[in-house]
Write a protein that holds these residues in place. Sequence first.
Motif, PDB file in Angstrom:
ATOM      1  N   ILE A 122      37.188  -4.891  49.535  1.00 25.06           N
ATOM      2  CA  ILE A 122      37.047  -3.496  49.109  1.00 25.06           C
ATOM      3  C   ILE A 122      36.181  -3.417  47.852  1.00 25.06           C
ATOM      4  O   ILE A 122      35.321  -2.534  47.733  1.00 25.06           O
ATOM      5  CB  ILE A 122      38.427  -2.859  48.860  1.00 25.06           C
ATOM      6  N   ASP A 123      36.386  -4.354  46.902  1.00 24.18           N
ATOM      7  CA  ASP A 123      35.560  -4.396  45.690  1.00 24.18           C
ATOM      8  C   ASP A 123      34.081  -4.546  46.040  1.00 24.18           C
ATOM      9  O   ASP A 123      33.212  -3.903  45.430  1.00 24.18           O
ATOM     10  CB  ASP A 123      35.986  -5.550  44.787  1.00 24.18           C
ATOM     11  N   ASP A 124      33.805  -5.423  47.023  1.00 23.17           N
ATOM     12  CA  ASP A 124      32.417  -5.620  47.457  1.00 23.17           C
ATOM     13  C   ASP A 124      31.833  -4.310  47.982  1.00 23.17           C
ATOM     14  O   ASP A 124      30.674  -3.975  47.703  1.00 23.17           O
ATOM     15  CB  ASP A 124      32.333  -6.702  48.536  1.00 23.17           C
ATOM     16  N   GLN A 125      32.634  -3.581  48.736  1.00 24.59           N
ATOM     17  CA  GLN A 125      32.166  -2.303  49.279  1.00 24.59           C
ATOM     18  C   GLN A 125      31.919  -1.283  48.162  1.00 24.59           C
ATOM     19  O   GLN A 125      30.929  -0.542  48.177  1.00 24.59           O
ATOM     20  CB  GLN A 125      33.190  -1.752  50.265  1.00 24.59           C
ATOM     21  N   LEU A 170      31.094  -1.925  45.051  1.00 26.16           N
ATOM     22  CA  LEU A 170      29.878  -2.295  44.342  1.00 26.16           C
ATOM     23  C   LEU A 170      28.632  -1.927  45.148  1.00 26.16           C
ATOM     24  O   LEU A 170      27.624  -1.476  44.582  1.00 26.16           O
ATOM     25  CB  LEU A 170      29.887  -3.793  44.033  1.00 26.16           C
ATOM     26  N   GLN A 171      28.697  -2.121  46.459  1.00 25.71           N
ATOM     27  CA  GLN A 171      27.550  -1.778  47.299  1.00 25.71           C
ATOM     28  C   GLN A 171      27.321  -0.266  47.294  1.00 25.71           C
ATOM     29  O   GLN A 171      26.173   0.207  47.195  1.00 25.71           O
ATOM     30  CB  GLN A 171      27.777  -2.264  48.734  1.00 25.71           C
ATOM     31  N   PHE A 172      28.423   0.497  47.379  1.00 28.70           N
ATOM     32  CA  PHE A 172      28.293   1.958  47.318  1.00 28.70           C
ATOM     33  C   PHE A 172      27.731   2.396  45.957  1.00 28.70           C
ATOM     34  O   PHE A 172      26.916   3.324  45.873  1.00 28.70           O
ATOM     35  CB  PHE A 172      29.643   2.625  47.562  1.00 28.70           C
ATOM     36  N   ALA A 173      28.169   1.726  44.879  1.00 31.62           N
ATOM     37  CA  ALA A 173      27.665   2.062  43.548  1.00 31.62           C
ATOM     38  C   ALA A 173      26.168   1.785  43.458  1.00 31.62           C
ATOM     39  O   ALA A 173      25.402   2.577  42.891  1.00 31.62           O
ATOM     40  CB  ALA A 173      28.419   1.271  42.485  1.00 31.62           C
ATOM     41  N   LYS A 174      25.739   0.651  44.038  1.00 30.76           N
ATOM     42  CA  LYS A 174      24.309   0.315  44.045  1.00 30.76           C
ATOM     43  C   LYS A 174      23.519   1.363  44.822  1.00 30.76           C
ATOM     44  O   LYS A 174      22.463   1.825  44.374  1.00 30.76           O
ATOM     45  CB  LYS A 174      24.113  -1.068  44.662  1.00 30.76           C
ATOM     46  N   ASN A 175      24.035   1.743  45.992  1.00 28.83           N
ATOM     47  CA  ASN A 175      23.355   2.757  46.796  1.00 28.83           C
ATOM     48  C   ASN A 175      23.263   4.082  46.042  1.00 28.83           C
ATOM     49  O   ASN A 175      22.234   4.776  46.082  1.00 28.83           O
ATOM     50  CB  ASN A 175      24.097   2.977  48.119  1.00 28.83           C
ATOM     51  N   ARG A 176      24.345   4.427  45.346  1.00 27.79           N
ATOM     52  CA  ARG A 176      24.366   5.685  44.595  1.00 27.79           C
ATOM     53  C   ARG A 176      23.317   5.679  43.492  1.00 27.79           C
ATOM     54  O   ARG A 176      22.589   6.664  43.302  1.00 27.79           O
ATOM     55  CB  ARG A 176      25.765   5.904  43.997  1.00 27.79           C
ATOM     56  N   LEU A 177      23.232   4.570  42.731  1.00 30.07           N
ATOM     57  CA  LEU A 177      22.276   4.493  41.631  1.00 30.07           C
ATOM     58  C   LEU A 177      20.833   4.500  42.130  1.00 30.07           C
ATOM     59  O   LEU A 177      19.931   5.010  41.447  1.00 30.07           O
ATOM     60  CB  LEU A 177      22.539   3.241  40.794  1.00 30.07           C
ATOM     61  N   GLU A 178      20.596   3.943  43.320  1.00 29.24           N
ATOM     62  CA  GLU A 178      19.243   3.996  43.900  1.00 29.24           C
ATOM     63  C   GLU A 178      18.850   5.444  44.206  1.00 29.24           C
ATOM     64  O   GLU A 178      17.710   5.859  43.964  1.00 29.24           O
ATOM     65  CB  GLU A 178      19.176   3.135  45.155  1.00 29.24           C
TER      66      GLU A 178
END
Length: 468
Positions: free
Chosen positions: A15-18, A20-28
């Motif tokens: 879940i943490d990995d997900q 972080l990935q969502f956070a990366k997508n959001r910042l992009e």
Amino acid sequence: MSEKLEKIRQVIREIDDQILQFAKNRLELVKKIGDIKKKHHLPITNLNVEAMVIDNALDQAKAIGLNENFSKRLMNLLIAESVKTQEGTSKNRAAFLYDILEKVKVLEAKGEKVIRLDVGEPDLASPIQIKDALKDSLYGREVIGYSSSKGLEVLRGAIANDLNQQYDTDIVKDQVLITPGGKFAIFAAIFSKVSFGDRVIIPQPTWPVYENCTKLIKGRVNTIHTTFKEKWRINLQKIHDAFQMNPKLLILCSPNNPTGKIIPKKDLTEIVQLAEEKKVYVVSDEVYQAYSFKPHKSILQLANSNFIYVNSFSKKFGMTGWRVGYAVSDTETISRMQKIIQISVTCVPEFIQKATYKALTMEQKGFQDYATKMQERVQIACEEIKGLPFSCIKPEGGMYIFPKANIEGFQSRDFADKLLERKRVSIAPGDAFGEYSEHFRISLGKNKDQIREGIKRIGEEIERWPKR
């Protein structure tokens, strides 16, 4: 047991990995929005959009049974990171002041003479009676021990009495806290009310320390830009809009540093009423109140609650280096601010407090003359700046003028550097007080002859602009 725990922990890691990935997508996506804003010259911060983002998150949190306070903190973190991504490196505005200060110190160490028009330190001496009171307290005892972290009772009582006489209030000594300078009172006020992600509203231009203190404890700064064209008056609609974000604090400075603007009674009354309605605390920095050249209303006269009044002995009493300030608020807030002193600086030395008590209780006419001298300097500075390619609104109080350069491409930081390098005059760049690169601040802490000579050299240097 351990195998069962490990399986759960593995799910959490996934879940943490997900996340972080969502956070990366959001910042992009946030960066793409930032690029569009820059292309079309749109402001980075949009309070209405932020409010919608938070409201949506709170609705969703409620629907899924997630703690609303946690959800709000999480969204504030994401919004703060989004702003940082779009803005790039955050500006440390206070550094713009201290950079000039350090350059001056280097020159002075080499024996160079600099006309100091940068620092807010009046050349007004502490009367001998104050120094004698310090000497009597210091040498009158063998052991110099700790004082109360709240401050000497006799001094707090004298401050309460002085304010009551001045403003027809009913302040008691337990509402007063003695601090090591007005700056620490500001820091303690912010620290006592603001937690991670909490918002602080700051009208600009203003002293950069408010912003620095807020960022130090990871609060969010929302600025309200005032303009030369509007004679530095705060737009009350912007205050209303900012309050929709449920900030913890609004910080005011009146008379203002650097403009000398005094907030009109009508405006301050409306701000105070709105703050009480929205349960927002107002920190009112009135350090320059003694240098008011027109009627000045204090927050002490208008607010019934939700305020922290800040003042010091630096300007009015010629005691900048003594480092004595104070705050006035409700007893609960004062208690919280006192704890910050307890865990940091412990107390203001007792011998300094006793000297300060002398300053407050001695004959006051000499200190009133200080205000007259400052008003005369303001008048001289405004006269001297005429004829140069600058516009200047005459201050209503304080010890500064904040001219605007009527020259295309003027950058105050560059000008301040060149002025110091070639003319040995130091000024404070306007960028230190907000997005005001076309302005600079002249401090009137020096005598009339130095003010005249300093402004003369400013005129000589501006003739060379933008020549290098």
